[in-house]
Write an enzyme that holds these catalytic residues in place. Structure first.
Site, PDB file in Angstrom:
ATOM      1  N   GLY A 477     -42.354 -18.354 -47.160  1.00  0.00           N
ATOM      2  CA  GLY A 477     -41.065 -18.082 -47.779  1.00  0.00           C
ATOM      3  C   GLY A 477     -41.058 -16.734 -48.468  1.00  0.00           C
ATOM      4  O   GLY A 477     -40.020 -16.234 -48.864  1.00  0.00           O
ATOM      5  N   GLY A 479     -41.715 -13.965 -47.149  1.00  0.00           N
ATOM      6  CA  GLY A 479     -41.266 -12.898 -46.260  1.00  0.00           C
ATOM      7  C   GLY A 479     -42.385 -12.223 -45.505  1.00  0.00           C
ATOM      8  O   GLY A 479     -42.223 -11.107 -45.002  1.00  0.00           O
ATOM      9  N   ARG A 519     -53.540 -11.508 -48.567  1.00  0.00           N
ATOM     10  CA  ARG A 519     -54.205 -10.856 -47.455  1.00  0.00           C
ATOM     11  C   ARG A 519     -53.279 -10.497 -46.300  1.00  0.00           C
ATOM     12  O   ARG A 519     -53.637  -9.706 -45.418  1.00  0.00           O
ATOM     13  CB  ARG A 519     -55.358 -11.724 -46.943  1.00  0.00           C
ATOM     14  CG  ARG A 519     -54.936 -13.090 -46.407  1.00  0.00           C
ATOM     15  CD  ARG A 519     -56.154 -13.964 -46.093  1.00  0.00           C
ATOM     16  NE  ARG A 519     -56.954 -13.451 -45.005  1.00  0.00           N
ATOM     17  CZ  ARG A 519     -56.602 -13.528 -43.722  1.00  0.00           C
ATOM     18  NH1 ARG A 519     -55.463 -14.076 -43.380  1.00  0.00           N
ATOM     19  NH2 ARG A 519     -57.383 -13.031 -42.783  1.00  0.00           N
ATOM     20  N   THR A 521     -50.207  -8.903 -45.708  1.00  0.00           N
ATOM     21  CA  THR A 521     -49.638  -7.581 -45.425  1.00  0.00           C
ATOM     22  C   THR A 521     -50.729  -6.630 -44.942  1.00  0.00           C
ATOM     23  O   THR A 521     -50.554  -5.911 -43.955  1.00  0.00           O
ATOM     24  CB  THR A 521     -48.932  -7.027 -46.672  1.00  0.00           C
ATOM     25  OG1 THR A 521     -47.824  -7.883 -46.965  1.00  0.00           O
ATOM     26  CG2 THR A 521     -48.422  -5.620 -46.432  1.00  0.00           C
ATOM     27  N   ALA A 709     -49.943   0.082 -47.016  1.00  0.00           N
ATOM     28  CA  ALA A 709     -49.601  -1.098 -47.822  1.00  0.00           C
ATOM     29  C   ALA A 709     -50.814  -1.982 -48.110  1.00  0.00           C
ATOM     30  O   ALA A 709     -51.752  -2.066 -47.319  1.00  0.00           O
ATOM     31  CB  ALA A 709     -48.539  -1.921 -47.091  1.00  0.00           C
ATOM     32  N   GLY A 711     -51.745  -5.828 -50.729  1.00  0.00           N
ATOM     33  CA  GLY A 711     -51.112  -7.076 -51.180  1.00  0.00           C
ATOM     34  C   GLY A 711     -50.289  -6.910 -52.451  1.00  0.00           C
ATOM     35  O   GLY A 711     -50.555  -6.043 -53.280  1.00  0.00           O
ATOM     36  N   GLU A 714     -49.824 -11.518 -55.688  1.00  0.00           N
ATOM     37  CA  GLU A 714     -50.522 -12.024 -56.867  1.00  0.00           C
ATOM     38  C   GLU A 714     -50.532 -11.039 -58.040  1.00  0.00           C
ATOM     39  O   GLU A 714     -50.506 -11.470 -59.191  1.00  0.00           O
ATOM     40  CB  GLU A 714     -51.932 -12.477 -56.470  1.00  0.00           C
ATOM     41  CG  GLU A 714     -51.821 -13.696 -55.546  1.00  0.00           C
ATOM     42  CD  GLU A 714     -53.130 -14.133 -54.922  1.00  0.00           C
ATOM     43  OE1 GLU A 714     -53.676 -15.133 -55.382  1.00  0.00           O
ATOM     44  OE2 GLU A 714     -53.592 -13.462 -53.975  1.00  0.00           O
TER      45      GLU A 714
END
Lengths: 756, 160, 284
Positions: A477, A479, A519, A521, A709, A711, A714
């Site tokens: 969810g 994305g 992890r 992306t 990019a 993460g 978090e």
């Protein structure tokens, strides 16, 4: 940066089906002929199971099968310790522990059958408090584990004793965190269908369809992982909680025994009392400093609450113990951790994976230090932050870092200096920072195939010019799959609206570890980027043949292959595929960087690291202790923003979720029984609680990340708890919140304590 | 076990169903296929099952289905479908006010009810209007922006 | 469970008794039945009895029909003007989805110690009207709550209306709900204060307390320190201390009894000052 797609704001690709209520979640899945599965759960925190009599339940018309220790093999499982069974065998160890399960024609029959199961218990003394569990002679949660210690370690790194001996000042603090649930709105559930060839299909709101096979389903059921086809249904929120889902095992075992499809949906109460909530931890900190504010060393002692079974808890404790040392230039550290079994719900992973707890403690401590040294808390942090190129005390290699920029932004935007000069009159501001992994090699060994932490992707272009991405990494969810679509769209020159990313399915998709440790992306994004590049090459090669123009003279723009020199010479991507006579595909795989930590927990666990700083402004009612968060300002370093709208959503959602954890949440165990068993006793933030949030991104352009990019999920939650606590400290002139959550009662106690 | 035959309309479709006295509107709607009405807390605490009952936004889990006999019920799909989205839905997409999507059907229903009542809501009106709908993903900010933008869109469009 | 929709009050009363329960908004009863907290033989649906859904001024009183919803309270100019604590409590009541269904009578009949509407209604000398096949009777709300989840209503009795005294220009009032989040929260403490002033003398004082004993109640001992007095700091302190003394709060998941007791004093002090327009240290 001239990217067409990357960095811009986009809706998530499945937004239209979601806003119109068309998404099929697990409870909406229709399986013709499916039985309803339910579990009988222990009412006792600790008891010996003398006898389980299921005969009356089995005789009830409509009951297909009843499972318990009587008719299931003794096959313990667990990621770190094999300390859990499908059904309790000699003992129950927490309220909610699965004792038996029933599959029946409908829910009413299944529940009636549960009431007919007679379990004879010999109630044992409960050990609910971790410190009591460590006392000599304490009742043992697992009879074979002496001292109730599930895991412990003691690490000394650098000249720690000297650091304290030569320090200008030392500080000590203790902090305690609470048992808090992921509190996704969708209760957990799974469905399973046994097939006559002995194979089983499983569906569920899962974070990792591949790993649930290897760490839970296959070993317990004595089958090979390949015997299971696991398909994800879109989770209605997960936040770490849907990684370790015993409902999958319940559904699969019931289905095999009944030889029929079974749906096993947990009620919200069952979910709250029997999933794997965020680990409570007790952290003692000591730190040594130079007068100029340079950190010289720190000592940390941790007692972490494992609950009844271990799951991923040893890794979480390790994260709590070491994580914050890498955010600052830390010359020396001594770290002790003990993970303690208790008769409470097993604790587990939630967004932050221990880092929320660790960051709360350390970043609260830092403000006490700043106070003691007479330094501004922002300046103290800016002096000690790690930087790009650093190798931390524990071996972390900082490949990119913009935490200082994020902090300077917060300081500027919040009018920090002026507001810090006030305070103590019921209004105050505070900030906190964090570092987080983008993937963690340790999981690859504990949960995955080996030490590679791999991801792979397939990009398929069809004859209509549509593109489907297959990735083993899952969308919760947040994305994640939209990020993949945007990356592939950027690479391939095909508009985003032509992309589909189906939910993960072990039946046909390439392997991926799944959604955790921020992890996807970085690792999944790189794999999909490579796959998209491969597909683009294959498209251009095919087009070159069809158009009789060399591939290197072609480009893809807006879904059309065009000759660079003669743009009117063009062919739609779908037509290229039709000419080839099959689907055009690309494949990619990417192995994460970093190392598996050595026995002393030294090494570089992640390819790269993300950072953030959160600031909060609060008002404290000095007579009631009620805290109002007036506003939040934060800066994040996600390397590079892929989808701006999605990235903002991660930040805003993380901040409110973190604020909610900090201020109102708690399963509130009392003598082994949880009190937060519904959404009016387990509180999460409502729209009325959401503070205004201002934020920005500080893009460090990571050398390993897709388009730079890394993460974000978090780092968006970790620091807010400490930021709020530091703001309360400032507002009240010294009320330090040492135990979460920040309830009015606790704030009032801290205010009174500060007055003494 | 007593059962009752009741009739109501859902999104304009007439439904006749046999229900038990204690069955909730939520359970009954899901049983006959309106699974867009989400089941979570079943205690009125989360708003995921919000529907319009004769135009009033309510938690379907807090109504005995027999109480809804003869009523008009509107679910999220009665507010708008993929090819005919309501401005609230369009703006939730555009502004990023949807992540996992589980709370979204309830949010759409509450937001529609809010805008029907109050076409020019302030941020505080929107916060209050959505106070019964828990969202765990978004932090609410983009939902507020979406509802606000939907209000503007409806005012300008004048046709919704 | 049998389900019966009453077409009239008489029909409802005829169906009462023998394990029957009236259901209006259902916001308490429906989940109580679903989760097995209440076993009822028959649900008598009164939700369509429109004759019980009104808010009106009559004979110098405000009559609130049993089925007026909490949303109806918020939509009522009369409530807003002449019962501000009740209006404020309605604003803090759950969320809109629940407020649209929950009825005033249901909130009282459920008899939760934390019933949000009870403290303001108590502070406005509410009287409840109860009907049964035997006839009708009225009862002050202060005598309605007997013990934890226990009321003076007999099983066959239906609450038909709640009657309160409107507040006028000589009245001073204030309300506060201490809660752990800003909506959808069960009160930690709820306090409503009404003072009828005659010049500078307090002619009548009414303090309704919620969530600090087995039932919502009037803090009579605290009121006694105010009634007939010119209210100054000393009277306020005495009333606050008496309110704290008189509370019988328990420890629960939301707060300890000790904290609640302390808050009774803090909030009564603060609300008295707020009602009287006196300066106080921290704003509510």
């Amino acid at each position: 940066m001239s990217e067409r797609v990357v960095g811009r704001p986009h809706p998530i690709i499945d937004a239209a089906e979601k806003v119109s209520g068309a998404t099929i979640f697990i409870d909406d899945l229709e399986l013709p002929g499916a039985l309803t599965g339910v579990a009988l759960r222990s009412p006792h925190p600790h008891a010996r199971v003398l006898n389980v009599d299921t005969s009356a339940a089995e005789r009830l018309p409509g009951v297909a099968v009843v499972l318990s220790k009587n008719n299931t093999p003794d096959a313990p499982f667990g990621i770190n310790h094999k300390d859990e069974a499908a059904f309790c065998r000699e003992k129950v160890r927490y309220v909610g522990d699965e004792v038996a399960a029933v599959a029946a024609a409908d829910e009413a029959t299944a529940r009636e059958a549960l009431s007919l199961i007679r379990v004879e218990y010999e109630v044992l003394p409960t050990v609910a408090d971790p410190f009591a569990a460590l006392e000599p002679g304490a009742p043992l949660v697992h009879d074979s584990v002496a001292g109730n210690i599930a895991n412990e370690f003691h690490i000394k790194r650098g000249a720690i004793d000297e650091a304290f001996e030569k320090a200008d000042a030392t500080f000590a603090d203790e902090f305690h965190t609470h048992l808090a649930h992921q509190a996704y709105i969708e209760p957990t559930g799974c469905a399973a269908q046994w097939h006559p060839d002995g194979k089983i299909s499983v569906w569920g709101c899962l974070q990792s369809v591949f790993l649930i096979r290897t760490f839970m389903l296959a070993p317990v059921m004595g089958m090979s992982a390949d015997d299971f086809r696991v398909t994800q249904t879109k989770p209605g929120g997960a936040f770490g909680g849907k990684l370790d889902v015993k409902a999958a095992l319940m559904a699969a075992m019931l289905s095999r025994a009944a030889e029929k499809p079974v749906k096993f949906m947990m009620s919200l109460e069952e979910d709250l009392i029997a999933m794997r909530p965020r680990m409570p931890v007790h952290i003692s900190l000591e730190s040594a400093w130079k007068n100029d504010g340079a950190l010289a060393g720190k000592r940390v002692r941790i007692v972490a609450e494992n609950g009844a079974y271990s799951s991923l808890s040893p890794a979480i404790m390790s994260s709590i113990a070491l994580r914050t040392d890498n955010l600052y230039k830390t010359p020396a550290a001594e770290i002790q951790g003990r993970l303690v079994y208790t008769n409470i719900i097993p604790s587990g992973q939630m967004r932050g994976f221990g880092n929320v707890q660790a960051t709360y403690a350390w970043e609260s401590h830092l403000d006490n230090v700043a106070d003691g040294l007479g330094l501004d808390p922002a300046d103290l942090r800016l002096k000690n932050y790690t930087e790009k190129g650093d190798v931390s005390l524990h071996g972390w290699k900082i490949a990119s870092c913009a935490v200082a920029d994020a902090t300077r932004y917060v300081v500027r935007e919040m009018d920090w200096k002026a507001k810090r000069a006030r305070g103590g009159k019921g209004r105050g501001i505070g900030l906190a920072s964090c570092i987080h992994v983008s993937g963690n090699k340790g999981f690859s060994v504990e949960l995955g195939p080996d030490d590679t932490d791999p991801s792979s992707g397939v990009v398929r272009v069809d004859e209509e010019g549509g593109v489907e991405i297959w990735s083993g990494e899952s969308d919760l969810g947040q994305g994640a799959t939209s990020v993949m679509a945007y990356i592939a769209s950027e690479v391939m020159g095909i508009p985003v609206d032509r992309f589909k990313v189906p939910p993960t399915d072990t039946g046909y998709m390439p392997f991926g570890m799944g959604a955790f440790a921020s992890r996807i992306t970085l690792i999944g994004g790189n794999a999909v980027k490579l796959a998209a590049e491969d597909a683009r090459r294959n498209l251009l090669d095919a087009a070159a043949e069809a158009m009789e123009i060399p591939a290197d003279e072609l480009e893809i723009v807006e879904g059309e292959v065009r000759a660079k020199a003669l743009p009117e010479r063009k062919m739609a991507v779908g037509e290229v595929v039709r000419r080839v006579g099959s689907v055009v595909e690309g494949e990619g795989k990417w192995l994460a960087g970093g190392d598996v930590l050595d026995k002393e927990k030294y090494g570089n666990p992640s390819t790269t690291y993300s950072f953030s700083t959160h600031g909060a402004e609060v008002e404290v009612d000095m007579e009631t202790g009620v805290v109002t968060v007036l506003g939040v300002c934060c800066g994040h370093d996600p390397g590079r923003v892929i989808n701006r709208l999605g990235a903002e959503g991660q930040v805003e959602g993380g901040v409110v979720q973190g604020m909610s954890y900090a201020m109102m949440e708690g399963l509130a165990p009392l003598e082994g029984h949880l009190r937060g068993k519904n959404f009016h006793d387990y509180l999460i933030a409502t729209s009325m609680d959401a503070p205004p949030i201002e934020h920005d991104f500080f893009e460090s352009m990571d050398p390993y990340g897709p388009y730079g990019a890394k993460g974000l999920a978090e780092v968006a939650i970790n620091p807010i708890t400490a930021a709020i606590c530091n703001a309360v400290y400032h507002a009240t002139g010294g009320a330090r919140i040492r135990t979460l959550p920040v309830t009015p009662e606790r704030v009032l106690e801290a205010i009174e304590e500060a007055r003494i | 076990m007593s059962t009752y035959e009741i009739k109501f309309s859902v999104n304009g479709n007439d439904e006749i169903l046999a229900v038990r006295g204690e069955e909730t509107l939520l359970r009954a709607l899901r049983r006959v296929g309106y699974v867009e009405v989400k089941l979570s807390c079943e205690g009125g605490d989360c708003g995921a099952c919000a529907v319009l009952l004769d135009g009033v936004a309510v938690n379907a889990c807090l109504v005995f289905v027999a109480q809804a006999d003869g009523c008009e019920i509107t679910t999220v799909r009665g507010v708008g479908t993929e090819d005919d989205l309501h401005p609230v839905q369009e703006q939730l997409i555009e502004k990023g006010g949807v992540q996992c999507g589980f709370c979204t059907p309830g949010i759409v229903v509450s937001a529609k009810a809010l805008l029907d009542e109050n076409p020019e809501p302030t941020r505080e009106d929107i916060q209050r209007g959505l106070a019964g709908n828990l969202c765990r993903c978004t932090g609410y900010k983009k939902i507020f922006e979406a509802v606000s933008a939907a209000a503007r869109q409806m005012k300008e469009g004048g046709d919704s | 469970m049998e389900f019966l929709r009453a077409a009239s009050v008489d029909e409802a009363l005829a169906a009462a008794g023998d394990g029957a329960a009236f259901v209006a908004g259902g916001t308490n009863l429906v989940p109580d039945v679903l989760f097995g907290r209440k076993k009822i033989a028959r649900a008598v649906d009164i939700s369509r009895l429109d004759e019980l859904r009104f808010i009106e001024e009559a004979d110098g009183k405000i009559r609130i029909g049993a089925l007026a919803t909490v949303t109806d309270l918020l939509d009522s100019r009369l409530i807003r003007d002449a019962a501000p604590p009740l209006y404020e409590s309605a604003l803090e009541f759950a969320g809109p989805l629940v407020r649209n269904r929950a009825s005033v009578a249901g909130n009282l009949m459920d008899a939760s110690p934390a019933a949000d509407l009870a403290p303001p209604l108590l502070s406005q000398d509410a009287v409840v009207e109860l009907a049964s096949g035997e006839g009708e009777r009225v009862l002050p709300l202060s005598e309605f709550f007997l013990d934890y989840r226990k009321t003076a209503a007999r099983p066959e009795e239906l609450m038909t209306a709640v009657v309160i005294d409107p507040l006028g220009t000589a009245d001073r009032c204030a309300y506060y709900k201490l809660q752990l989040r800003r909506a959808m929260a069960i009160a930690v403490v709820g306090v409503a204060v009404v003072l009828r002033m005659e010049e500078s003398v307090c002619e009548q004082a009414a303090i309704g307390m919620g969530a600090v004993a087995a039932v919502p109640y009037r803090a009579s001992a605290a009121e006694a320190h105010l009634r007939g007095k010119e209210i100054g700091e000393a009277e306020i302190e005495a009333a606050a201390a008496a309110a704290a003394d008189g509370a019988r709060p328990i420890d629960d998941v939301r707060a300890s009894g000790a904290y609640r007791r302390k808050m009774c004093g803090v909030l009564v002090r603060r609300l008295l000052k707020k009602a009287l327009g006196m300066p106080h240290a921290a704003a509510v």
